[in-house]
Scaffold this motif. Structure first.
Motif, mmCIF file in Angstrom:
data_model
loop_
_atom_site.group_PDB
_atom_site.id
_atom_site.type_symbol
_atom_site.label_atom_id
_atom_site.label_comp_id
_atom_site.label_asym_id
_atom_site.label_seq_id
_atom_site.Cartn_x
_atom_site.Cartn_y
_atom_site.Cartn_z
ATOM 1 N N ARG A 9 0.957 -1.323 0.079
ATOM 2 C CA ARG A 9 -0.090 0.206 0.004
ATOM 3 C C ARG A 9 0.834 1.346 0.090
ATOM 4 N N LEU A 10 1.953 1.256 0.854
ATOM 5 C CA LEU A 10 2.752 2.550 0.975
ATOM 6 C C LEU A 10 3.416 2.623 -0.437
ATOM 7 N N GLU A 19 0.867 4.712 -2.565
ATOM 8 C CA GLU A 19 0.504 6.109 -1.812
ATOM 9 C C GLU A 19 1.839 7.048 -2.104
ATOM 10 N N ASP A 41 -3.756 -3.797 1.924
ATOM 11 C CA ASP A 41 -2.202 -3.546 2.393
ATOM 12 C C ASP A 41 -1.618 -4.137 1.185
ATOM 13 N N ARG A 100 9.906 3.177 7.457
ATOM 14 C CA ARG A 100 8.524 2.639 6.872
ATOM 15 C C ARG A 100 8.948 1.604 5.903
ATOM 16 N N ILE A 104 8.820 -0.742 2.661
ATOM 17 C CA ILE A 104 8.386 -0.865 1.420
ATOM 18 C C ILE A 104 8.870 -2.058 0.759
ATOM 19 N N ASP A 124 10.987 7.606 7.802
ATOM 20 C CA ASP A 124 9.734 8.396 8.372
ATOM 21 C C ASP A 124 9.898 9.751 8.112
#
Ligand SMILES: Cc1cc2nc3c(=O)[nH]c(=O)nc-3n(C[C@H](O)[C@H](O)[C@H](O)COP(=O)(O)OP(=O)(O)OC[C@H]3O[C@@H](n4cnc5c(N)ncnc54)[C@H](O)[C@@H]3O)c2cc1C
Length: 477
Positions: free
Chosen positions: A262-263, A266, A284, A380, A382, A399
């Motif tokens: 998901r990230l 985005e 997700d 985060r 990925i 982050d």
């Protein structure tokens, strides 16, 4: 070059041997070649050598070998491990293959093509397509990476699942050895069991054994039916199971199967125009999958739809969009190919190019993600990429609320933990990007002593003076 001033002399001698046009020292021209694609390494060079022929490559290497001058081969300079960046001494020379870029021959009946090392990957794909054939290697960097770089890194990409990596796509090679001799192994033979497969040693050698000047590559029938879908899956396990179903029910027509978290969607939508999120809801995990067939009348959309419907009933799939046009398929791929750029635009990242056996991937992701969540709040996750090959770019992005230095300060510890887990799972710490200078220490750590001995013996046999891309792949080389 060890004597002060000797590199200037050597450059002048090279210019006399090759012609001034082939030897460049202009700082502006050299500048972009002295830093790697990720900006991790900055080097210097005595000169840029731009040969126009195999003979000029041979002359360059014979000269450099005689004078113990380090040679750094460079293709499109898109590599991720600093393999094409010279050291900081300013004594090495860069040999760019950019002007050795002729398509020498295309043989549709033999399903093969012979091209020079400086051809761009995209040009080779186009030449194959013009002859109604497919050259299947496909990378996000295909507009700027060169065949010589692809061969030297044994590049992978998005269709390995069906067609294999560069090593499997290569029939023959022409290589200039460190002492200037030319190995002519440019065969289009599919079968040739005549002793050791010497040419295969140059594939993935990252310019440490010689300079590849040309290759004969395998072609395949062109794809005439294509079906592409962007699919929301329940989790990584569901992705792996969906792949297995698709391979089974399509008669192994799956050519790409890429995992996207998901990230990544985005960040790509946020940073890269005009990316669109293909599905309305938030999920997700996604996969981008493509089925292809050389037959024009194969109903791949129907096959894809049927498998996705069954997988939906089984709880593996949550939603899906099947591309209704070439444009829509392109927009799915645009999103996938721009993930690395979006990551870069979003801040610093820690990258790990790992592989584990496909069936073990879900467990690996669960364990590694849990460790990161509890130990590395600065980043985060990925994790995206070639799930069909068990290969993920297991990356961590800074982050936005955390300072870059603090995040980057965790790099060694994070790499240690992730690579240790990969090792436990029987995987590789470098699935497709190679070693370059970035992972020399990791190779020392994880290759067996026997393997390292053999690698050093090969290096010594091919390059006794240690002029070929010094310091890359093998420690102290
Ligand atoms: C956006 C993006 C997406 C990417 N996606 C992928 C991917 O999906 N899969 C993948 O595998 N890689 C990928 N890469 C990494 C990179 O594009 C590949 O490693 C590519 O094969 C490198 O080719 P190049 O011509 O740029 O080589 P360079 O970076 O110039 O060189 C790479 C290495 O090969 C050596 N070399 C280059 N040419 C020769 C030659 N003729 N003879 C001997 N040695 C030589 C260099 O010395 C160096 O060690 C990606 C990179 C980018 C920027």
């Amino acid at each position: 070059v060890t004597q002060p001033g000797s590199s200037t002399q050597a450059v002048a001698q090279l210019a006399a041997l090759l012609g001034a046009d082939c030897v460049r020292t202009d700082a502006g021209e050299l500048a972009p070649l002295l830093v790697d694609h990720r900006g991790l390494y900055h080097g210097n060079a005595a000169a840029l050598i731009l040969p126009r022929s195999v003979e000029q490559v041979a002359t360059t290497l014979a000269f450099c070998n005689a004078h113990h001058i380090g040679v750094v081969p460079q293709g499109g300079n898109t590599g991720y491990c600093g393999g094409a960046t010279p050291d900081q001494s300013g004594n090495q020379v860069i040999v760019s293959l950019a002007r050795l870029n002729r398509l020498r021959n295309i043989d549709p009946l033999n399903y093969s093509l012979t091209c020079e090392a400086g051809c761009l990957l995209a040009e080779v794909q186009r030449a194959a397509a013009d002859a109604e054939r497919l050259f299947p290697l496909s990378l996000g960097s295909e507009g700027s990476c060169q065949i010589g770089g692809n061969l030297s890194t044994n590049a992978g990409g998005t269709s390995v699942l069906r067609y294999g990596m560069m090593r499997e796509l290569t029939l023959g090679l022409e290589v200039v050895l460190a002492d200037g001799r030319v190995l002519d192994s440019l065969t289009g033979l599919r079968k040739d069991n005549t002793g050791y497969d010497v040419k295969s040693l140059f594939l993935g050698a990252e310019g440490t054994l010689g300079i590849i000047t040309a290759a004969t590559l395998k072609l395949f029938p062109a794809a005439r039916s294509i079906a592409t879908a962007f699919v929301a899956v329940a989790d990584v396990q569901a992705a792996v199971e969906l792949l297995s179903r698709l391979r089974n029910h399509s008669g192994d027509r799956v050519s790409s199967f890429e995992l996207i978290p998901r990230l990544a969607v985005e960040l790509t939508v946020q940073h890269i125009r005009p990316t669109v999120d293909p599905l309305p809801g938030r999920h997700d995990w996604y996969v981008l999958c493509e089925l292809t067939s050389p037959r024009a009348d194969e109903p791949l959309d129907t096959v894809l739809e049927d498998v996705l419907a069954d997988a939906y009933t089984a709880g593996l799939v949550q939603d899906a969009a099947i591309a209704q046009s070439g444009r829509e398929a392109e927009s799915f791929w645009f999103l996938r190919e721009n993930i690395p750029r979006a990551q870069r635009l979003d801040g610093e990242s820690l990258k790990h190019d790992i592989s584990v056996p496909v069936a073990a991937l879900p467990q690996f992701v669960t364990q590694a993600a849990a460790w990161l969540a509890s130990h590395v709040p600065e980043g985060r996750l990925i994790a995206y990429g070639h799930v069909g090959d068990g290969n993920l770019h297991f990356n961590l992005n800074q982050d936005p609320l955390i300072a870059a230095e603090k995040f980057l300060g965790r790099a060694d510890e994070v790499r240690r933990a992730i690579h240790a887990l990969v090792h436990e799972f029987g995987g590789s710490f470098s699935a497709e990007h190679g070693i370059g200078q970035l992972k020399v220490g990791e190779l020392e750590r994880y290759a067996s002593p026997v393997e390292l001995d053999l690698m050093r013996a090969i290096k010594l046999a091919f390059d006794p003076n240690g002029i070929m891309n010094p310091g890359k792949v093998l420690k102290g080389s």
